[in-house]
Design a protein around this motif. Sequence first.
Motif, PDB file in Angstrom:
ATOM      1  N   VAL A   5      -1.219   2.073   4.086  1.00  0.00           N
ATOM      2  CA  VAL A   5      -1.700   2.232   2.741  1.00  0.00           C
ATOM      3  C   VAL A   5      -1.515   0.984   1.773  1.00  0.00           C
ATOM      4  O   VAL A   5      -2.481   0.180   1.232  1.00  0.00           O
ATOM      5  N   GLU A   6      -0.292   0.631   1.989  1.00  0.00           N
ATOM      6  CA  GLU A   6       0.299  -0.449   1.208  1.00  0.00           C
ATOM      7  C   GLU A   6      -0.371  -1.833   1.667  1.00  0.00           C
ATOM      8  O   GLU A   6      -0.662  -2.563   0.919  1.00  0.00           O
ATOM      9  N   GLU A   7      -0.319  -1.738   3.064  1.00  0.00           N
ATOM     10  CA  GLU A   7      -0.837  -3.032   3.579  1.00  0.00           C
ATOM     11  C   GLU A   7      -2.292  -3.346   3.425  1.00  0.00           C
ATOM     12  O   GLU A   7      -2.962  -4.577   3.163  1.00  0.00           O
ATOM     13  N   ASN A   8      -3.160  -2.221   3.205  1.00  0.00           N
ATOM     14  CA  ASN A   8      -4.563  -2.220   2.803  1.00  0.00           C
ATOM     15  C   ASN A   8      -4.720  -2.630   1.397  1.00  0.00           C
ATOM     16  O   ASN A   8      -5.543  -3.388   1.229  1.00  0.00           O
ATOM     17  N   LEU A   9      -3.837  -2.320   0.562  1.00  0.00           N
ATOM     18  CA  LEU A   9      -3.842  -2.562  -0.817  1.00  0.00           C
ATOM     19  C   LEU A   9      -3.501  -4.133  -0.989  1.00  0.00           C
ATOM     20  O   LEU A   9      -4.245  -4.734  -1.785  1.00  0.00           O
ATOM     21  N   ARG A  10      -2.573  -4.544  -0.045  1.00  0.00           N
ATOM     22  CA  ARG A  10      -2.358  -5.994  -0.390  1.00  0.00           C
ATOM     23  C   ARG A  10      -3.544  -6.956   0.170  1.00  0.00           C
ATOM     24  O   ARG A  10      -3.594  -7.949  -0.461  1.00  0.00           O
ATOM     25  N   LEU A  11      -4.458  -6.315   0.963  1.00  0.00           N
ATOM     26  CA  LEU A  11      -5.599  -7.008   1.273  1.00  0.00           C
ATOM     27  C   LEU A  11      -6.435  -7.560   0.085  1.00  0.00           C
ATOM     28  O   LEU A  11      -7.017  -8.691  -0.152  1.00  0.00           O
TER      29      LEU A  11
ATOM     30  N   ALA B 109       3.263  -6.880  -6.349  1.00  0.00           N
ATOM     31  CA  ALA B 109       4.139  -5.815  -6.639  1.00  0.00           C
ATOM     32  C   ALA B 109       3.750  -5.111  -8.146  1.00  0.00           C
ATOM     33  O   ALA B 109       3.471  -3.784  -7.963  1.00  0.00           O
ATOM     34  N   ALA B 110       3.510  -5.969  -9.104  1.00  0.00           N
ATOM     35  CA  ALA B 110       2.924  -5.103 -10.159  1.00  0.00           C
ATOM     36  C   ALA B 110       1.666  -4.435  -9.884  1.00  0.00           C
ATOM     37  O   ALA B 110       1.501  -3.489 -10.659  1.00  0.00           O
ATOM     38  N   ARG B 111       0.806  -4.888  -9.278  1.00  0.00           N
ATOM     39  CA  ARG B 111      -0.479  -4.360  -9.187  1.00  0.00           C
ATOM     40  C   ARG B 111      -0.413  -3.003  -8.161  1.00  0.00           C
ATOM     41  O   ARG B 111      -1.114  -2.121  -8.377  1.00  0.00           O
ATOM     42  N   ILE B 112       0.331  -3.154  -7.158  1.00  0.00           N
ATOM     43  CA  ILE B 112       0.629  -2.045  -6.265  1.00  0.00           C
ATOM     44  C   ILE B 112       1.221  -0.855  -7.203  1.00  0.00           C
ATOM     45  O   ILE B 112       0.846   0.214  -7.143  1.00  0.00           O
TER      46      ILE B 112
ATOM     47  N   THR C 210      -2.269   5.003 -11.116  1.00  0.00           N
ATOM     48  CA  THR C 210      -3.654   5.600 -11.089  1.00  0.00           C
ATOM     49  C   THR C 210      -4.035   6.355 -10.193  1.00  0.00           C
ATOM     50  O   THR C 210      -4.644   7.452 -10.291  1.00  0.00           O
ATOM     51  N   PHE C 211      -3.500   6.454  -8.850  1.00  0.00           N
ATOM     52  CA  PHE C 211      -3.832   7.001  -7.821  1.00  0.00           C
ATOM     53  C   PHE C 211      -2.710   7.642  -7.166  1.00  0.00           C
ATOM     54  O   PHE C 211      -2.117   7.162  -6.080  1.00  0.00           O
TER      55      PHE C 211
ATOM     56  N   ARG D 221      -8.088  -0.568  -3.336  1.00  0.00           N
ATOM     57  CA  ARG D 221      -7.937  -1.804  -2.859  1.00  0.00           C
ATOM     58  C   ARG D 221      -8.830  -2.824  -3.712  1.00  0.00           C
ATOM     59  O   ARG D 221      -8.359  -3.922  -3.959  1.00  0.00           O
ATOM     60  N   ALA D 222     -10.000  -2.500  -4.290  1.00  0.00           N
ATOM     61  CA  ALA D 222     -10.886  -3.512  -4.916  1.00  0.00           C
ATOM     62  C   ALA D 222     -10.213  -3.579  -6.148  1.00  0.00           C
ATOM     63  O   ALA D 222     -10.427  -4.572  -6.704  1.00  0.00           O
ATOM     64  N   LEU D 223      -9.432  -2.623  -6.834  1.00  0.00           N
ATOM     65  CA  LEU D 223      -8.823  -2.848  -8.066  1.00  0.00           C
ATOM     66  C   LEU D 223      -7.618  -3.642  -7.982  1.00  0.00           C
ATOM     67  O   LEU D 223      -7.217  -4.237  -9.155  1.00  0.00           O
ATOM     68  N   MET D 224      -7.055  -4.103  -6.890  1.00  0.00           N
ATOM     69  CA  MET D 224      -5.896  -4.916  -6.591  1.00  0.00           C
ATOM     70  C   MET D 224      -6.379  -6.346  -7.510  1.00  0.00           C
ATOM     71  O   MET D 224      -5.309  -6.967  -7.745  1.00  0.00           O
TER      72      MET D 224
END
Length: 248
Positions: A107-113, A125-128, A134-135, A161-164
Amino acid sequence: MSAFPQGEQRASAPLLAVAGLNAWYGHSHILQGVSLEVRAGEIVTLIGRNGAGKTTTLKSIMGLVPRREGRVTFAGEEILGLPAHVRFHRGLAYVPEERRIVPGLTVEENLRLGILAARTRAREAARIEAIAETFPRLKQRLRQEAVTMSGGEQQMLAIARALMAEPRMVLLDEPSEGIMPILVEEMFAQFAAMKRAGTTILLVEQNVDLALDISDRVYVMDQGAIVHHDTAAALNADPVIQDRYCSV
């Protein structure tokens, strides 16, 4: 036809303005002069039966339909001729119905994309951390392989991921499709939270009741055209329109 309900005052210039948008797939003329506006901080929903042109509208706004004409302005700039990745870097994000979670990544790696795509790794880090607040379901699963989650959780991940990249506006295509009801309600509560945090949303959704609960305004599509628009409250009180254009 005005893009706002009769008598409604425009508080500000629209963040997104679509005027006379036509789109084709091959020789098939799908969109027929679509016009709509979304102001900063709004949730605006496109509703209508399957095949009405809702998804094509989102894809055309994002630059993913090869043949189109008309005007699409975002933050005051014409973007119709720009490729999708340029629109993304200008603050417009799109979450397709297919989710497109990357297999083999957590999940974290997908978010980093999302951060990599936006080239803002300094805020990673702040965005994650912000996204995890939020989720909450994702916060519990950051180290879990993303494809092992339920469909609803994967949909949340696609949106997160889009919100990152901290977009100004998100285009959401049928986020509740195939999701169990308890997760759908949770997801829509998160959309309302996204709005409170300053994210503008253009939503395509078949669950009319939930969409009307969180939306400011609604556009109704039929056969590739906008046939009705009003405030969500007014449409919620108009079962005739709902039955005419949204019932199966």
